[in-house]
Design an enzyme around this catalytic site. Structure first.
Site, PDB file in Angstrom:
ATOM      1  N   MET A  46       9.373 -35.177  29.358  1.00  0.00           N
ATOM      2  CA  MET A  46       8.778 -34.075  28.597  1.00  0.00           C
ATOM      3  C   MET A  46       7.320 -34.372  28.262  1.00  0.00           C
ATOM      4  SD  MET A  46      11.787 -32.693  26.156  1.00  0.00           S
ATOM      5  CE  MET A  46      11.837 -34.059  25.036  1.00  0.00           C
ATOM      6  N   GLY A  47       6.709 -35.306  28.989  1.00  0.00           N
ATOM      7  CA  GLY A  47       5.302 -35.622  28.736  1.00  0.00           C
ATOM      8  C   GLY A  47       5.133 -36.611  27.595  1.00  0.00           C
ATOM      9  N   GLY A  52       8.049 -46.878  28.062  1.00  0.00           N
ATOM     10  CA  GLY A  52       9.454 -46.618  28.417  1.00  0.00           C
ATOM     11  C   GLY A  52       9.528 -45.747  29.663  1.00  0.00           C
ATOM     12  N   HIS A  53       8.725 -44.667  29.678  1.00  0.00           N
ATOM     13  CA  HIS A  53       8.689 -43.807  30.871  1.00  0.00           C
ATOM     14  C   HIS A  53       8.165 -44.593  32.070  1.00  0.00           C
ATOM     15  CE1 HIS A  53       8.178 -40.798  27.537  1.00  0.00           C
ATOM     16  NE2 HIS A  53       9.157 -40.229  28.208  1.00  0.00           N
ATOM     17  N   LYS A 188      10.569 -48.203  22.139  1.00  0.00           N
ATOM     18  CA  LYS A 188       9.407 -47.337  22.378  1.00  0.00           C
ATOM     19  C   LYS A 188       9.862 -45.884  22.373  1.00  0.00           C
ATOM     20  CE  LYS A 188       6.369 -50.541  24.394  1.00  0.00           C
ATOM     21  NZ  LYS A 188       4.924 -50.686  24.339  1.00  0.00           N
ATOM     22  N   ARG A 191       8.000 -40.572  19.389  1.00  0.00           N
ATOM     23  CA  ARG A 191       8.106 -40.284  17.954  1.00  0.00           C
ATOM     24  C   ARG A 191       7.533 -41.378  17.058  1.00  0.00           C
ATOM     25  NH1 ARG A 191      13.199 -37.103  16.206  1.00  0.00           N
ATOM     26  NH2 ARG A 191      13.094 -35.465  17.753  1.00  0.00           N
TER      27      ARG A 191
HETATM   28  O1  PAF Z   1      14.702 -37.251  28.077  1.00  0.00           O
HETATM   29  C1  PAF Z   1      13.901 -36.302  28.183  1.00  0.00           C
HETATM   30  O2  PAF Z   1      12.682 -36.471  28.153  1.00  0.00           O
HETATM   31  C2  PAF Z   1      14.440 -34.878  28.317  1.00  0.00           C
HETATM   32  O3  PAF Z   1      15.595 -34.705  27.595  1.00  0.00           O
HETATM   33  C3  PAF Z   1      14.641 -34.460  29.772  1.00  0.00           C
HETATM   34  C4  PAF Z   1      15.677 -35.305  30.483  1.00  0.00           C
HETATM   35  C5  PAF Z   1      13.314 -34.533  30.507  1.00  0.00           C
HETATM   36  C6  PAF Z   1      15.118 -33.006  29.812  1.00  0.00           C
HETATM   37  O4  PAF Z   1      14.205 -32.154  29.178  1.00  0.00           O
END
Ligand code: PAF
Length: 283
Positions: A46-47, A52-53, A188, A191
């Site tokens: 979700m940007g 972590g991402h 991480k 929020r």
């Molecule tokens: O974990 C997230 O960032 C969201 O829940 C996802 C999987 C992108 C769905 O909107």
């Protein structure tokens, strides 16, 4: 290697990455890759991306020829920093649709789940997982990846998506990736930026409370009630922490367990001031 202005230190750009906004462009690109026999990984986000991402993208890049990162739901937060992180981690494509590209005005089909979504975060967010299952199904249909990557930090989401993929025969491998933590153990999360200095210090109690329970488990304790009491006791000692839930559940069914055997999830949600944080451990 290219370089770019406004890229945070240490984030050099290694490869040329595309950013597209339409479903047609994603499909055309994936079709081209498939024609070349390339495998495709998907990292839905979700940007407002953080380490972590990045760990999800790193893993996806290591396991696939091409990686698509979708950035949707939080379009206002998508910026240069997000694209630099994706590009530097080796993603080939960012899919960054506007809401109307994903949900046309007559949209009326949803993916819902009766099990796994009622407890834990689902108790206070009754329609949340319907939204997650719907958007993730759409992303799976658009990108049609071989594998898709989700963080274990959102453990309930990971369990729900695994179940959905099995129920609906998506034929996509779901890869769960370990929680990435700050040096003091705080998981991480985008929020964490909402926390003031005092709250940021207090927030380490989430990891510490889970660690207290894990220590008991490693010393042979198998009662969920005892582990749960240890977590609550630790949280109660931090005045800024207000638990939303402390749950010890089966990692596959998310049903509460009394005695800990295999594959158990200890999951907590805790308000630190006004910010609700989650963390967990799999035993
Ligand atoms: O974990 C997230 O960032 C969201 O829940 C996802 C999987 C992108 C769905 O909107």
């Amino acid at each position: 290697m290219e370089s770019r202005q406004n890229v945070p230190a240490g984030m050099e750009i290694k490869i040329k990455m595309k950013i597209v906004e339409t479903i047609a462009e994603v499909r055309a690109q994936v079709k081209e890759w498939r024609a070349q026999g390339l495998s495709v990984g998907l990292v839905p986000t979700m940007g407002y991306l953080h380490e972590g991402h990045k760990s999800l993208i790193d893993r996806a890049v290591a396991e696939n020829d091409k990686v698509v990162v979708s950035v949707f739901v939080n379009p206002m937060q998508f910026g240069e920093r997000d694209s630099a992180l994706c590009e530097n981690a080796g993603a080939a494509l960012i899919f960054h649709p506007q809401p109307e590209e994903m949900y046309h005005k007559d949209f009326s089909s949803f993916v819902d789940m009766n099990t796994l979504t009622k407890g834990l975060c689902g108790k206070t967010r009754p329609i949340h997982f319907r939204g997650v299952c719907t958007v993730v199904s759409k992303l799976f249909n658009i990108v049609q990846p071989d594998k898709a990557y989700f963080g274990q930090k959102d453990a309930q989401q990971l369990a729900v998506i695994r179940h959905m993929v099995s129920d609906l025969n998506f034929g996509i491998e779901i890869v769960g990736c370990p929680i990435v933590r700050e040096a003091d153990g705080l998981a991480k999360s985008s929020r964490n930026t909402y926390l003031n200095e005092q709250e940021r210090k207090a927030a380490v109690v989430l990891n510490q409370s889970l660690q207290a329970a894990q220590d008991l488990y490693e010393n042979g304790e198998r009662s969920a009630a005892v582990l749960s009491a240890a977590i609550r006791e630790k949280l109660a000692a931090e005045p800024l922490a207000k638990p939303d839930y402390v749950e010890i559940v089966d990692w596959n069914t998310l049903e509460p367990v009394e005695t800990i055997q295999d594959s158990v999830l200890m999951a907590i949600a805790v308000y630190i001031g006004k910010t609700r944080l989650i963390d967990n451990r799999i035993l």
